[in-house]
Design a protein around this motif. Structure first.
Motif, short mmCIF file in Angstrom:
data_model
loop_
_atom_site.label_atom_id
_atom_site.label_comp_id
_atom_site.label_asym_id
_atom_site.label_seq_id
_atom_site.Cartn_x
_atom_site.Cartn_y
_atom_site.Cartn_z
N ARG A 86 0.81 -1.22 0.00
CA ARG A 86 0.00 0.00 0.00
C ARG A 86 0.84 1.27 0.00
O ARG A 86 0.30 2.37 0.07
CB ARG A 86 -0.93 0.02 1.22
N ALA A 87 2.15 1.12 -0.08
CA ALA A 87 3.04 2.27 0.02
C ALA A 87 3.66 2.63 -1.32
O ALA A 87 4.25 1.77 -1.99
CB ALA A 87 4.15 1.99 1.03
N VAL A 88 3.54 3.89 -1.71
CA VAL A 88 4.33 4.42 -2.81
C VAL A 88 5.77 4.50 -2.32
O VAL A 88 6.03 4.96 -1.20
CB VAL A 88 3.82 5.82 -3.22
N MET A 89 6.70 4.03 -3.16
CA MET A 89 8.09 3.93 -2.74
C MET A 89 9.01 4.68 -3.69
O MET A 89 8.70 4.87 -4.88
CB MET A 89 8.51 2.46 -2.69
N SER A 90 10.15 5.07 -3.16
CA SER A 90 11.12 5.83 -3.96
C SER A 90 12.54 5.40 -3.64
O SER A 90 12.81 4.81 -2.59
CB SER A 90 10.98 7.33 -3.66
#
Length: 122
Positions: free
Chosen positions: A31-35
């Motif tokens: 559920r996490a946008v990651m970078s």
């Protein structure tokens, strides 16, 4: 508490490749946008790439576009960064981090892991 652990860095010659991995735990990775971000010696943190929760959308800094590829495996709670055609200016500590919200949100820099060093040198 978010836990992120980067690996896969090393010493590589210009033009070479590396695959960085980031193992995530203690939060719902899918559920996490990651970078990915990086920090060269004596410089500030530079954003590199972001991926959405499903892996279907990605964006890149102009400096790495066409050479780096971000991806994720939600079943394995792992984020990746494939580095190709490496240049000396890519030398930096590379970190993975969560974003604060949606795909266009800011990177939550304090959430980053301990980093993995990439050194590009002949």
């Amino acid at each position: 508490e978010v836990q992120l652990a980067e690996s896969g860095g090393g010493l590589v010659q210009p033009g070479g490749s590396l695959l960085l991995s980031c193992a995530a735990s203690r939060f719902t990775f899918s559920r996490a946008v990651m970078s990915w971000v990086r920090q060269a010696p004596g410089k500030g943190i530079e954003w590199v790439s972001t991926i959405n929760t499903s892996g279907t959308s990605t964006r890149y800094a102009d400096s790495v576009k066409g050479r780096f590829t971000i991806s994720r495996d939600n079943a394995k709670n792992t984020l990746y960064l494939q580095l190709n055609s490496l240049k000396t200016e890519d030398t930096a500590m590379y970190y993975c981090a969560k974003n604060t919200g949606d795909y266009y949100s800011a990177v939550d820099i304090p959430s980053r892991g301990q980093g993995t060093q990439v050194t590009v040198s002949s």
